[in-house]
Design an enzyme around this catalytic site. Structure first.
Site, PDB file in Angstrom:
ATOM      1  N   ARG A 152      -5.663  38.500  31.048  1.00  0.00           N
ATOM      2  CA  ARG A 152      -6.678  38.195  29.948  1.00  0.00           C
ATOM      3  C   ARG A 152      -7.083  38.532  28.464  1.00  0.00           C
ATOM      4  O   ARG A 152      -7.872  38.109  27.926  1.00  0.00           O
ATOM      5  CB  ARG A 152      -7.883  37.665  30.932  1.00  0.00           C
ATOM      6  N   CYS A 166     -11.969  12.583  41.463  1.00  0.00           N
ATOM      7  CA  CYS A 166     -12.771  12.597  42.796  1.00  0.00           C
ATOM      8  C   CYS A 166     -13.436  13.728  43.269  1.00  0.00           C
ATOM      9  O   CYS A 166     -12.098  13.772  44.366  1.00  0.00           O
ATOM     10  CB  CYS A 166     -12.491  11.402  42.707  1.00  0.00           C
TER      11      CYS A 166
HETATM   12  N1  LLP Z   1      -1.641  42.775  37.842  1.00  0.00           N
HETATM   13  C1  LLP Z   1      -2.025  41.936  38.414  1.00  0.00           C
HETATM   14  C2  LLP Z   1      -1.036  43.370  40.272  1.00  0.00           C
HETATM   15  C3  LLP Z   1      -2.573  41.159  39.280  1.00  0.00           C
HETATM   16  O1  LLP Z   1      -2.256  40.733  40.089  1.00  0.00           O
HETATM   17  C4  LLP Z   1      -3.120  40.444  37.736  1.00  0.00           C
HETATM   18  C5  LLP Z   1      -4.026  39.584  37.979  1.00  0.00           C
HETATM   19  C6  LLP Z   1      -2.512  41.441  36.871  1.00  0.00           C
HETATM   20  C7  LLP Z   1      -1.998  42.380  36.757  1.00  0.00           C
HETATM   21  C8  LLP Z   1      -3.697  40.730  35.870  1.00  0.00           C
HETATM   22  O2  LLP Z   1      -5.054  41.016  35.918  1.00  0.00           O
HETATM   23  P1  LLP Z   1      -5.977  40.863  34.727  1.00  0.00           P
HETATM   24  O3  LLP Z   1      -5.584  41.263  33.118  1.00  0.00           O
HETATM   25  O4  LLP Z   1      -5.629  39.352  33.443  1.00  0.00           O
HETATM   26  O5  LLP Z   1      -7.140  40.077  34.937  1.00  0.00           O
HETATM   27  N2  LLP Z   1      -7.608  33.365  38.117  1.00  0.00           N
HETATM   28  C9  LLP Z   1      -8.036  34.287  38.205  1.00  0.00           C
HETATM   29  C10 LLP Z   1      -7.814  34.928  37.837  1.00  0.00           C
HETATM   30  C11 LLP Z   1      -6.723  36.005  38.875  1.00  0.00           C
HETATM   31  C12 LLP Z   1      -6.091  37.597  38.351  1.00  0.00           C
HETATM   32  C13 LLP Z   1      -5.135  37.095  39.182  1.00  0.00           C
HETATM   33  N3  LLP Z   1      -4.043  38.656  38.968  1.00  0.00           N
HETATM   34  C14 LLP Z   1      -9.562  33.662  37.049  1.00  0.00           C
HETATM   35  O6  LLP Z   1      -9.203  32.474  36.647  1.00  0.00           O
HETATM   36  O7  LLP Z   1     -10.372  34.047  36.613  1.00  0.00           O
END
Ligand code: LLP
Length: 414
Positions: A276, A342
């Protein structure tokens, strides 16, 4: 200059008016700023300059090939969670020695794919998985480099759907079992113990959970070393939050300095899996207003992007700022911005103050560069949007808009 900014009352991405993109490519449309993606990566990587480290971009955040290529060219490795993601990162000539494979349910075919590619590390989430890895490595006459993903039982203080590091979650192995798991793993012939990993959740807005997790991991590292099990890598996952509304997440520099402080003198190579923080603010979803409608209770702004294009509001009640593409002085109104799908959860914003808009107006849903397109679907048989990558005054279509034909590819009529 901000990547997304107003110039003469018109919202631009870098030097390109969003209105032009809508005219040329239609809506809904995902728009990414190359400049901001690069800046985000460099700032993140440089924040860790003092430590030996490897940034493995979390592919799931935005897996478009052009985005992967961009990060690859900046030196990034990749955190993958499926064979499909491995296939994607192989398309951009990624270095296998910069690929880590996370995920709680790796299939045999996916493990084989990782072994044949000779990836850097499998982040193993159960003893059963390690047994499969050992068996497959043996039959392929390879050695699998592994780290156990530890569940440190730390509350990440984030939305419950994106917390992963608590005992109630399916992720990782319980911290208490770490020592015995490593001791057992040591006996396996085709497994090389190389590291230890954890990931406590996503969209974290304070440093405390990262510190708690890092300290727990380091304690385990010392215990393991006392038993003669030396590790090369500590993978602390991703999770650094971004500002969607009024959150104030730690800066990349504070995050890096804090982790560096925890790891100082450990002599380990730090692996990070940011998703992110590299991509979210570098993308918007552009949508056109179709209709206005009033119920007794609500003003609805019906737009042409739906939950199939951006599911975060519907799934997590996530807030995404919405900006009109043409700045107006129209008085503001409280409205629900909803899509054509929907489902009652098909909304992009609820009770949001927006300047009054008319059908035909364009709106930009901000901070949609991470977990936007990658979570999109064809629900309601809606072709998925095109994606464009803007670079100063130019852009490239990096994914074509889907057609109706795309929707039925692979299906049969009878
Ligand atoms: N590493 C692992 C093992 C993960 O499961 C994730 C995210 C990341 C790294 C990356 O995390 P980040 O830096 O992006 O926070 N769909 C959700 C977010 C799900 C994150 C899943 N895992 C949303 O839209 O907020």
């Amino acid at each position: 200059m901000e990547a997304f900014h107003y110039l003469n009352q018109a919202l631009h991405c870098e030097q390109l008016p969003l209105k032009q993109l809508a005219r040329e490519q239609g809506t809904p449309l995902y728009i990414y700023s190359r400049q901001l993606l690069e800046e985000n990566y460099r700032a993140f990587d440089q924040a860790f300059a003092a430590l030996p480290h490897l940034v493995c971009y979390a592919v799931k955040a935005n897996s478009n090939l052009s985005i992967l290529k961009l990060f690859h060219d900046l030196g990034s490795g990749f955190d993958i969670v499926s064979g499909g993601e491995l296939f994607r990162v192989r398309q951009v000539e990624s270095d296998p020695q910069k690929i880590v494979f996370s995920g709680v349910g790796k299939r045999i075919s996916e493990i084989d794919y990782g072994l044949k590619t000779n990836i850097l590390l499998f982040n193993v989430e159960s003893w059963g998985e390690l047994e499969v890895i050992q068996a497959r490595a043996k039959s392929l006459n390879q050695t699998a480099r592994i780290a156990f993903r530890i569940n440190p039982n730390v509350d990440p203080q984030t939305h419950r759907h994106i917390a992963t590091g608590l005992g109630e979650h399916k992720f990782g192995v319980p911290a208490e079992e770490t020592i015995s798991l490593y001791q057992q793993a040591r006996t396996l012939s085709h497994v090389e113990i190389t590291g230890i990993s954890c990931h406590v959740g996503s969209q974290l807005t304070s440093l405390a959970p990262f510190v708690d997790a890092a300290q727990k991991i380091l304690t385990l590292v010392r215990e393991l070393e006392a038993l003669g099990i030396a590790l090369k890598y500590i993978d602390l996952g991703g999770g650094l939050g971004v500002r969607y509304r009024d959150e104030s997440p730690p800066t990349r520099r504070d995050y890096a300095q804090t982790l560096a402080g925890c790891l100082e003198g450990s002599g380990k190579v730090l692996i990070l899996e940011p998703g992110r923080t590299l991509a979210a603010d570098a993308g918007v979803l552009l949508t056109e207003v179709l209709y206005l409608k009033k119920s007794q209770e609500r003003q609805f702004v019906i737009v042409d992007a739906g939950m199939n294009d951006l599911i975060r509001p519907g799934l997590y009640d996530a807030f995404h700022e919405i900006r009109p593409v043409e700045q107006t002085t129209a008085p503001s109104m409280a409205a629900d911005v909803v899509g054509p799908v929907c489902e009652t959860t098909d909304f992009l914003a609820r009770q949001r103050d927006l300047p009054a808009v008319a059908p035909g107006a364009l709106l930009a849903i901000m901070d949609a560069g991470a977990y936007g397109f990658s979570l999109s679907s064809n629900y309601n048989s809606r072709p998925r949007p095109a994606e464009v990558l803007v670079h100063s005054g130019n852009y490239q279509v990096i994914r074509k808009r889907e057609s109706y034909e795309d929707l039925i590819r692979g299906e049969r009529r009878s």
